[in-house]
Design an enzyme around this catalytic site. Structure first.
Site, short mmCIF file in Angstrom:
data_model
loop_
_atom_site.label_atom_id
_atom_site.label_comp_id
_atom_site.label_asym_id
_atom_site.label_seq_id
_atom_site.Cartn_x
_atom_site.Cartn_y
_atom_site.Cartn_z
N HIS A 95 12.58 6.19 3.87
CA HIS A 95 11.53 7.20 3.73
C HIS A 95 10.51 7.10 4.86
CE1 HIS A 95 12.93 8.18 -0.28
NE2 HIS A 95 12.19 9.25 -0.15
N PHE A 120 -3.78 13.63 15.22
CA PHE A 120 -2.80 12.83 14.48
C PHE A 120 -3.42 11.48 14.11
CE2 PHE A 120 0.92 9.92 14.60
CZ PHE A 120 1.77 10.58 13.74
N1 RBF Z 1 3.20 8.89 1.38
C1 RBF Z 1 2.32 8.24 2.17
O1 RBF Z 1 1.32 8.83 2.58
N2 RBF Z 1 2.53 6.94 2.53
C2 RBF Z 1 3.62 6.23 2.13
O2 RBF Z 1 3.74 5.04 2.48
C3 RBF Z 1 4.57 6.89 1.32
N3 RBF Z 1 5.69 6.25 0.92
C4 RBF Z 1 6.61 6.91 0.18
C5 RBF Z 1 7.79 6.27 -0.20
C6 RBF Z 1 8.74 6.93 -0.96
C7 RBF Z 1 9.99 6.21 -1.35
C8 RBF Z 1 8.49 8.28 -1.35
C9 RBF Z 1 9.51 9.04 -2.17
C10 RBF Z 1 7.34 8.93 -0.98
C11 RBF Z 1 6.38 8.26 -0.22
N4 RBF Z 1 5.19 8.91 0.15
C12 RBF Z 1 4.31 8.25 0.95
C13 RBF Z 1 4.85 10.26 -0.37
C14 RBF Z 1 5.24 11.39 0.58
O3 RBF Z 1 4.35 11.45 1.68
C15 RBF Z 1 5.16 12.74 -0.18
O4 RBF Z 1 3.90 12.88 -0.78
C16 RBF Z 1 6.23 12.87 -1.26
O5 RBF Z 1 7.52 12.57 -0.74
C17 RBF Z 1 6.26 14.29 -1.86
O6 RBF Z 1 6.54 15.26 -0.85
#
Ligand code: RBF
Length: 162
Positions: A95, A120
């Protein structure tokens, strides 16, 4: 190689932010870090003359949503520049790469599409400590750096279009 302190800059080299309007989009994921980035960005904008009423702060769920949040700012408000702030911490799945690449490409596209600065401010770190170090910790605050970059890009635009 030493990483530079993100909050250290030559004060005299920063143009006044008077009259500039800023949108800040902050991801709620890792909010301990992204909230600190937002506080740094807002404080820095204000130090350089931005007024409270010229700073619009909005939140999105995660970093992947920063691109659309930034586009909403450009479409539905009259901000001159948009700063996106997020923090993606490397986990055990891929991810990390997908989110980082998506935001990087998305923000790059917005810069071109709107001819406005989209800054950014995404921390992409291997662990939480590295993120804390860059969110007001020993390496400064990436939010401060993003704010200075926004001001400088708007000043450049003013200079070239007047
Ligand atoms: N969003 C972040 O801002 N930082 C992260 O470290 C982060 N890690 C994620 C890890 C996984 C496995 C998933 C599924 C999502 C993560 N997200 C993270 C959320 C992502 O940015 C987003 O909000 C979701 O995937 C919904 O579109």
């Amino acid at each position: 190689m030493a990483t530079k302190n993100l909050s250290e800059y030559d004060l005299t080299s920063v143009p006044a932010a008077t009259g500039m309007k800023f949108g800040i989009v902050v991801a709620e994921w890792n909010y301990e870090i992204t909230g600190a980035l937002a506080r740094g960005a807002i404080d820095t904008l204000k130090i350089h003359g931005a007024k409270d009423e010229n700073i619009i702060l909005k939140h999105v769920p995660g970093s992947f949503e920063l691109t659309l949040g930034a586009q909403y700012m450009a479409e539905f408000t009259d901000v001159d520049a948009v700063i996106v702030l997020g923090c993606v911490i490397q986990g055990e799945t891929r991810h990390f790469d997908f989110i980082c690449n998506g935001v990087t490409q998305g923000i790059t596209n917005l810069n071109m599409k709107y001819n406005k600065p989209f800054i950014f401010g995404l921390l992409t770190t291997g662990n939480q400590q590295q993120a804390l170090d860059r969110a007001g910790g020993k390496l400064g605050n990436k939010g401060d750096e993003a704010a200075i970059t926004a001001i400088k890009m708007l000043a450049l635009k003013r200079e070239l279009t007047k």
